[in-house]
Design an enzyme around this catalytic site. Structure first.
Site, short mmCIF file in Angstrom:
data_model
loop_
_atom_site.label_atom_id
_atom_site.label_comp_id
_atom_site.label_asym_id
_atom_site.label_seq_id
_atom_site.Cartn_x
_atom_site.Cartn_y
_atom_site.Cartn_z
N LYS A 87 -11.43 10.42 0.03
CA LYS A 87 -10.04 9.98 0.00
C LYS A 87 -9.93 8.58 0.58
O LYS A 87 -10.48 8.35 1.65
CB LYS A 87 -9.23 10.95 0.84
CG LYS A 87 -7.77 10.62 1.00
CD LYS A 87 -7.14 11.60 1.94
CE LYS A 87 -5.68 11.24 2.10
NZ LYS A 87 -5.00 12.10 3.04
N LYS A 106 -12.79 10.05 4.76
CA LYS A 106 -11.41 9.59 4.67
C LYS A 106 -11.33 8.21 5.30
O LYS A 106 -11.63 8.03 6.48
CB LYS A 106 -10.48 10.56 5.40
CG LYS A 106 -9.02 10.09 5.37
CD LYS A 106 -8.07 11.12 5.90
CE LYS A 106 -6.65 10.56 5.91
NZ LYS A 106 -5.68 11.50 6.46
C1 PBG Z 1 -2.76 12.75 7.45
C2 PBG Z 1 -2.71 12.48 6.00
C3 PBG Z 1 -2.39 11.27 5.36
C4 PBG Z 1 -2.47 11.52 4.00
C5 PBG Z 1 -2.81 12.85 3.83
N1 PBG Z 1 -2.99 13.42 5.07
C6 PBG Z 1 -1.93 10.00 5.94
C7 PBG Z 1 -2.86 9.17 6.71
O1 PBG Z 1 -4.01 9.52 6.97
O2 PBG Z 1 -2.42 8.07 7.13
C8 PBG Z 1 -2.19 10.51 2.95
C9 PBG Z 1 -1.93 11.04 1.58
C10 PBG Z 1 -1.37 10.03 0.66
O3 PBG Z 1 -1.27 8.83 0.98
O4 PBG Z 1 -1.00 10.42 -0.46
N2 PBG Z 1 -2.12 13.98 7.75
#
Ligand code: PBG
Length: 331
Positions: free
Chosen positions: A256, A204
């Site tokens: 992601k 991520k």
């Molecule tokens: C954190 C989380 C995020 C997203 C999913 N889980 C935000 C981040 O890491 O800043 C982002 C998902 C998206 O942008 O569609 N709980």
């Protein structure tokens, strides 16, 4: 014989593109509703859905409309739901108490959705503190204001238990804390939840494309997540995260965002024997909706092209805000 063996000079690859029936038959990649996962937001204390202005077409659901939308997704054949809770601002605190309160909005929503469609669709929950903390970080902070990895793990263990108590089939740890998968597995097993699986957010990245999500969850974050999410420059580092997550007991892994990281996705997919998910995130959604609203691209074709590309790169499952719409189109 394929190219590389000196095809005869008159070879005409276009023959296999002559019409829709031929193209359909020779397509190497297909999308299926069961591979799509719909991320959904549910907001505490609202009786009507609240539009998310940065994500036209996506809303913060009320408990009622969440149930309805979950049922519609299941009806369309969508494979799974990923639930995000948006607690009332007044309930957020430094340790993210709503995330471990059995009556916190996410736990309530899990129970609602499980009772509505739990046999027909895989119900997953976001296991992260950022929606629940007043500072908006994915973990708790130490005295110096840094995200404290190991103190956060204790909170995640508790979150795993309450989400499983609420009936979640799968938990999705998205906080990028070291050791999170191991601690969550131990917490689940210790509470008798051997059958609850972990979809690890393995690679991520600290991405600008999460922008619209901040509005979607009413995030209070100041600053960024660069001390815990990965640097977009790195690929090898993802392979290390992957090895750790698998060793810690991840049942499924995720890359992601999706589109700027298709090389990461391809490499992860060829390296593992567990299902691989990719998350087409908020910014990826919003860019297409915005360009389409301006008449700059064909919306429906762009959606299908991006999903096909993510699938082709190696994703078994795709989290996408278009899951229900696309499942209907495919159905
Ligand atoms: C954190 C989380 C995020 C997203 C999913 N889980 C935000 C981040 O890491 O800043 C982002 C998902 C998206 O942008 O569609 N709980």
């Amino acid at each position: 014989m394929g190219s590389g063996y000196g095809e005869f000079p008159g070879a005409r690859p276009r023959r296999l593109r002559v019409g829709p029936a031929m193209r359909r038959m020779v397509a190497e990649t297909r999308l299926h509703p069961a591979e799509l996962i719909l991320p959904m937001f549910v907001r505490e204390g609202v009786s009507e859905p609240v539009p998310i202005s940065a994500m036209p077409g996506v809303v913060q659901h009320s408990r009622d409309t969440l149930r309805k939308a979950a049922a519609e997704a299941a009806e369309a054949g969508v494979g799974g739901l990923m639930l995000f809770g948006v607690p009332e601002d007044a309930k957020k605190d430094a340790v993210g108490t709503p995330g471990t309160d059995p009556d916190g909005i996410l736990q309530v929503a899990i129970r609602d959705v499980i009772s509505e469609v739990g046999d027909a669709i895989v119900v997953m929950s976001d296991l992260c503190l950022d929606e629940h903390t007043d500072h908006g970080h994915c973990g708790v902070l130490d005295a110096a204001g840094r995200v404290d990895n190991d103190a956060t793990l204790l909170r995640y263990a508790e979150m795993a238990r309450v989400q499983a108590d609420a009936g979640a089939h799968v938990v999705g740890p998205s906080g990028m804390m070291d050791g999170q998968v191991r601690v969550i597995r131990e917490a689940l097993d210790g509470a008798g939840y051997q059958d609850v699986s972990i979809l690890a957010y393995t690679a991520k990245y600290a991405s600008a494309f999460y922008g619209p999500f901040r509005e979607a969850v009413g995030s209070s974050l100041q600053g960024d997540r660069k001390t815990y999410q990965q640097d977009p420059a790195n690929l090898r580092e993802s392979m290390r995260e992957l090895a750790l997550d698998l060793a810690e007991g991840a049942d499924m892994v995720m890359v992601k965002p999706a589109m700027p990281y298709l090389d990461v996705l391809a490499k992860v997919a060829e390296s593992v024997d567990v299902p691989v998910a990719a998350y087409q995130i908020s910014g990826e959604y919003s860019m297409i909706e915005a360009a389409a609203a301006n008449g700059w691209i064909d919306r429906d074709r762009a959606i299908m092209e991006t999903l096909t590309g993510i699938r082709r790169a190696g994703a078994n499952m795709i989290l996408t805000y278009w899951a229900t719409e696309v499942a209907r189109r495919l159905g």
